[in-house]
Structure formats: structure tokens, C-alpha cells
Scaffold this motif. Sequence first.
Motif, PDB file in Angstrom:
ATOM      1  N   HIS A 179       0.690  12.113  -8.051  1.00  0.00           N
ATOM      2  CA  HIS A 179       0.073  12.454  -9.183  1.00  0.00           C
ATOM      3  C   HIS A 179      -1.002  13.820  -8.662  1.00  0.00           C
ATOM      4  O   HIS A 179      -0.950  14.748  -9.305  1.00  0.00           O
ATOM      5  CB  HIS A 179      -1.084  11.401  -9.295  1.00  0.00           C
ATOM      6  N   THR A 234       0.867  -1.348   0.012  1.00  0.00           N
ATOM      7  CA  THR A 234      -0.006   0.079   0.043  1.00  0.00           C
ATOM      8  C   THR A 234       0.911   1.282   0.067  1.00  0.00           C
ATOM      9  O   THR A 234       0.205   2.259  -0.601  1.00  0.00           O
ATOM     10  CB  THR A 234      -0.996   0.187   1.177  1.00  0.00           C
ATOM     11  N   ALA A 235       1.987   1.274   0.782  1.00  0.00           N
ATOM     12  CA  ALA A 235       2.892   2.637   0.776  1.00  0.00           C
ATOM     13  C   ALA A 235       3.227   3.068  -0.592  1.00  0.00           C
ATOM     14  O   ALA A 235       3.054   4.112  -0.858  1.00  0.00           O
ATOM     15  CB  ALA A 235       3.900   1.950   1.726  1.00  0.00           C
ATOM     16  N   ARG A 291       1.788   2.453  -3.410  1.00  0.00           N
ATOM     17  CA  ARG A 291       0.922   2.996  -4.186  1.00  0.00           C
ATOM     18  C   ARG A 291       0.297   4.493  -3.765  1.00  0.00           C
ATOM     19  O   ARG A 291       0.047   5.264  -4.381  1.00  0.00           O
ATOM     20  CB  ARG A 291      -0.317   2.085  -4.079  1.00  0.00           C
ATOM     21  N   ASN A 292       0.458   4.574  -2.326  1.00  0.00           N
ATOM     22  CA  ASN A 292      -0.033   5.943  -1.867  1.00  0.00           C
ATOM     23  C   ASN A 292       0.780   7.201  -2.375  1.00  0.00           C
ATOM     24  O   ASN A 292       0.519   8.022  -2.606  1.00  0.00           O
ATOM     25  CB  ASN A 292       0.176   5.849  -0.341  1.00  0.00           C
ATOM     26  N   ALA A 293       2.281   6.739  -2.424  1.00  0.00           N
ATOM     27  CA  ALA A 293       3.237   7.629  -2.759  1.00  0.00           C
ATOM     28  C   ALA A 293       3.020   8.117  -4.108  1.00  0.00           C
ATOM     29  O   ALA A 293       2.930   9.294  -4.377  1.00  0.00           O
ATOM     30  CB  ALA A 293       4.612   7.103  -2.703  1.00  0.00           C
ATOM     31  N   ARG A 294       2.517   7.109  -4.908  1.00  0.00           N
ATOM     32  CA  ARG A 294       2.592   7.500  -6.496  1.00  0.00           C
ATOM     33  C   ARG A 294       1.159   8.325  -6.438  1.00  0.00           C
ATOM     34  O   ARG A 294       1.030   9.394  -7.341  1.00  0.00           O
ATOM     35  CB  ARG A 294       2.217   6.043  -7.137  1.00  0.00           C
ATOM     36  N   PHE A 295       0.175   8.033  -5.833  1.00  0.00           N
ATOM     37  CA  PHE A 295      -1.257   8.643  -5.636  1.00  0.00           C
ATOM     38  C   PHE A 295      -0.701  10.210  -5.335  1.00  0.00           C
ATOM     39  O   PHE A 295      -1.255  11.068  -5.755  1.00  0.00           O
ATOM     40  CB  PHE A 295      -2.122   8.069  -4.650  1.00  0.00           C
ATOM     41  N   SER A 296       0.022  10.038  -4.172  1.00  0.00           N
ATOM     42  CA  SER A 296       0.336  11.533  -3.714  1.00  0.00           C
ATOM     43  C   SER A 296       1.146  12.645  -4.622  1.00  0.00           C
ATOM     44  O   SER A 296       0.699  13.748  -5.013  1.00  0.00           O
ATOM     45  CB  SER A 296       0.725  11.672  -2.429  1.00  0.00           C
TER      46      SER A 296
END
Lengths: 296, 428
Positions: A12, A2-3, A5-10
Motif C-alpha cells: 500500500h 504478521t508477515a 499483513r506487513n507485506a500488504r502494508f508495504s
Amino acid sequence: MTAPRNARFSMHVQGWLLALPAIVLLATFTHVPAVSTVVDSFFSTPHGRQPAAFIGLDQYRTMLADPIFWRAVENNLLYALITVPVSIGLALAMALWVNGRIRGRAALRLAFFTPTILPMVAAANIWLFFYTPDYGLLDQIGRLFGVDSTNWLGSPATALPALMAVTIWKEAGFFMIFFLAALQQVPPDLYEAARMENAGRWQIFRRITWPLVMPTTLFVAINALINAFRIVDQVIAMTGGGPNNATTLLLFYIYQVAFSFWDIGYAAALSTVLLFVLGTIALAQFFLLDRRIHYR
Amino acid sequence: MNSFTRIMTATALATTVLAGSAASATEITFYYPIAVGGPITKIVDGYAVEFAKAHPDITVKPVYTGSYQDSVVKAMTAAKAGNAPDAAVLLSTDMFTLIDNDLIEPYDAIATSEGDKTWIKSFYPALMENSQAGGHTWGIPFQRSTIVQYWNKEAFKAAGLDPDKAPRTWDEMVAFGKKLTKRDASGHVSQWGVEIPSSGFPYWLFQALTTQSGAILANQDGTKVAYNDPKVVEAAQFFADLGQKYEVMPKGIIDWGTTPKDFFEGKTAIMWTTTGNLTNVRKNAKFAFGVAALPSKQRGGSPTGGGNIYIFKTKDKVKQAAALEFGRFLTTPERAADWGIATGYVATRPDAWQTEAMKKYAAEFPPAVVARDQLKDAVAELSTHDNQRVTKVLNDALQAILTSAKPAKPALDQAQAEATRILHAYQH
């Protein structure tokens, strides 16, 4: 898992946030108006209490039957066809001249660039004086050579060419700056090699200079072409589209339909056509001509 | 309390204070254009200050909005955005456009007292023709003009003509013109007989010719035009003949803006232009000049021109009443006289000419009276529904005729067909 993915999301989100001011500005002043113009072109013009009604392609049918629209298209094509190559040619010639080692180079560059810094309406007023019959500058010069006076802006044969001259005069100096920058990027060793091979000046220009400034030429050509379809101020200042629509260009006609006739629906349809023309020019130049251009 | 709340409180407080002060005085917005030379802005601001003295409860905010064309664009776009001016000076010919867009209030609906009714009736009837339609009064004459001829007395003397007599008929104009046109051996003309401008809005000057030949271009309700009436064709033919056949006027399009300059430079001995140029000519002509009513054919006459005061629709009846009060203030006999003297526009009501200031001015400068005397022969300026489009059709036809692109009759037949097509929507 999850970590990251979160980083990539933030990341974006951050990216979008950074782009947001530009997106908002572009959307508010360019994209939303453009889209709503296209939408408006399918509606009739509201009159007083009578609201706009959906009428499909009626505005476009009116346009096809409108002789002034076709006159504006014809004028505009002629305008582009003549002002674009001539101002590019002049700009390149001026750039080649002031790029050489000649005396008074800075003064010459400044002189060529001056028309660009004048506001269009001021420039148009100067040219109005040039074109005035009898005591205007052109006629005064003409009289020295025994030429009779010409009603430059008042006769249909000379009015459009007279406006073209103003555009060329104004744009050539501006484009010269781009060519000047491009010329200074050409590596001097190429010229040296050419000279050792005994190449003539024309050959050097055709084989080295011209291909190497091609990207600039493309850029300038797009701008000149788009400008040719965006001209309105000098028409308003100098001829008001006359005589008998001889100098009516597309954007001027749109202005007239929208703000003199208050036919907003029809003006939207005309704007859509102009939008389409400009979009096509940009796409065609980018995609079709791109391949033939030498990039280093 | 964080900073955000603090700002919000401050804003709310400021709003209350501002709203409070606004409630004590009615503020109205007044748009006006400038179409002639002179310190117009100063004069209008002065009127607003004077008005404030007489009406402490009303504040007038005069807004200079550019040319007539700019002003109607600004007023209409502001109105469409729900922010219309309360009163505006716009072309008298914009009347139908403003009615069709449901933007203006007829005066008879708001000016209902006895005093108001006499006020509406106090203007020259010729000026009211462009102010009334469908049984209502939509505009009050403010800065109005007619076309007059200016002639160079020295050029007349040099050509062997009586310097004190302007041409009174079309034939005289041609005959005088032939004597006044100076050609050298190579055919170069150093002085023309006459110039009638034809750039931009040739229909207006042309309408003087059609009036003289006995035609009326449009009906009072603005639903029909008579562009191909034989008398109109005759006028157009004469307009073109002045340049092409009689050769007393430059061929092609003559620029409206440079015509006064041509007159000052001695390039033309006679020019047709608005009375609004009177002050300009008085200041710049280095020779003795005269001003006269236009020559006649079947009759004399000229269209009127210029701007009316319109009251815009609003739900706020207090503002509307204030706007009406300001309109009445601007058109009292004294102010009409003052405005006429300062600008060259025709003072809009007979009693303005009886004021001391006006009597003195007319005695000092007799040309000022010419425009007034021509009012008895004046007709309404061409104005119809979809006005700019219908007049453009005529402008295009005229320019085609004047540049020899088309003969008069077919060009005007085509213009008539096109205008009828546009006006079709307004036939009831």
C-alpha cells in the motif's frame, strides 16, 4: 500472521508513494485552489487594511441580481449549443471525407488540422483581419456579390456568431483526428456484409459507422462542451466582451471581475458556479449517456 | 561529510556572498508598460544605464510588463504576494484602485525637501488633475497624452474644402463630414467623413465630447459621477447621430486599433485618436495630413490620458528614496523632452519645451505642439474609486447607444444609477 499483513502494508505504501507526485501536483494546482475558491466565495473582498469578512451567501445574492452575469450565462449556453454540434458534425464529415481513397488525402488532412496548431491569439488576429469592415477579407468577398459591408465584431447581432465561427474553425480540425482514428478501427467486414445486403450509404452510416464511433463522439462532445465554457483568449483578443456585453462569456467575466475590478470574493463566487457547471457536465455525460453507447 | 551537507554548505556560502554584494548597492524594480509603437524597451533600458552612471549606489531593474492592463495586474498581484515593484508606470486612472488597496505612497510624504516640492509643482496642472486626490499627490506625469484630430489634406482638397482648416466646431465637423463622405449609386461608402473609435474604452473619446458640451464626468475625489447630466446626454446623442442621423461616420462600434489603418487607407478623412499615434501617422500616411485640437461646442477640450509614475509602499526606506530619485531622474526637463520626441507623448512640463532639442523638434514638426497647446483646455480623465467597474458601466451604455440598442437618455440614467450604487461604499 504478521508477515503477510506487513507485506500488504508495504505494498500500500509503495502504491501511494508511486501516486504521490501526481497527487501533489494535482492537489497543488487543481484541488486546493478549487476548494479555496469555494471557501473564498463566502467572504467579502479585502480592501487595503480592511480584511475579508464572512458574509455567507451574499456574493451569490449579488450574482442573481447581476444582469451581466445572466447575459454571460445566456451567451455561454448559446455558444455551447451551437459550437458543439456544429464542430462535431463538421469534424465527422471531414473525417469521413479524408478517410476515403481520394487524391491529395495527406494534404487535405494537414489542411484541416492546421487551425489546431495555431495559437489562439494568432488565430484571433487572423480572424480580426477577416472581419475588419470594408477592407477585411469577408467584406472584400462580399463586395464581389454586391453585399454591403458588415461591421461583424461591432454590432451586437453578429459579434457572438463571429466568435463562434472562430471556435468551430479551430476545433473541427482537431476533433477530426479523433474521428479519423475511430473510423479506422471499424472492422471492414461489417461494411462488406452491409454492401452484400445492398444497404445504401446513409443506411451504412446510420447502422454501422455512427454507432461504432459513438464512444469517440461522447469523448469529443465532453471536450467541446468543456471548451465552450473555457473560452477566454479570443474574447480578449477580438472584442473585449463588447459591444455592450454581447460577447461576454463566463470565464471572461470572471477574469474581468478578478483582474479589472479586483473583486476577488465575487470572482470566487462566479468561479464556483463555473466549477459546478463543468463538474455537472462531466458527471451527466459519464453517467447518463454511458448506457446508450455501444462499446465493443 | 555526505553530499547533502556539502550542498547545504555551498548554498549557505553562496547566499552570504550574494547578500554581501547586494548590500553594497540598492536594487530597485521598475515596472513599465508599452502602449505605443517604437523601440520603447531600448529607450527605457538606456535611461536605466544613464541613471546607474549618475548613481553608482543604485541599480535599477526595468521590467517590461505588457499592456497597461497587464501591468496593473502584475503590479497588484506582485504587491499582494509581498513582492511589489518599487516604482511603476501605470495608468493615471489606476490611482484610486491603488490607493484603495493601500499599495502606493503619496509623494508629499517622501518628497519633502525644497527641491522635491518645486519638482512636484513643475508639471502642467491639467496633468496633475489625475495625479492628486484627498490633498495628496499620488502620481507624477510620465507618458501622458490627449486626443487630437488628424485630417487628410488631399481628401479635403478633393471635397472642395480648405486643406489647411480642420473643423473647429461640432457643426463644422458635420458639414465637412457630409462633403467628405463619398457614396456610390448603390449607397456603398468608400470614404467616411470622420471616425471616433468606440471599441474597448469608448468612455475616453466620449469624454472629449462631454468636455466640449460643458460637462465634467466625475468629481476630483472620485466618489461621484454625472453620467446622466443633460450635457452628457447631449454629447451621447451627438456621438450616435454622427453615424445614425448625419451619416458621416460608420454605424455601430468603430475599432480603436484599426482606426489609424482606416485613415491611412483613405477610408476616413478625419480621425480622432491619441497624440501617442503621432509618430505612427507620420511614418505611415502616404498623403499630406494635419493635426489639430478637437472641435468645440460650448468649449474646446479633451481628457488627458496615459501613465503616471507611482512609488509603492515598502518598509525599506532606502529603496523608497532610491525609487524617488529614479522618478525625479525620469522627469527632468531634458528627459521629458527626449521621451516626448521619441514616443509622441506630450512633454509633461513647460520647461521641457524650452530645451534646445524640443525647440528644434517643434520647429521641424509643428503638429507636435498641438497636444501641448490643447493642455490648457484639457480635463482629468474619468477616474473614480472602483474605477474599472464604474467606467465599464459607461462603456456598456455608450455601446448600447451607438448600436441603437437603447436611446441615449434611458441608457445613461441606468448607467448613473448603477455607478451610484457601486460608489455608495465610498461616500463619507
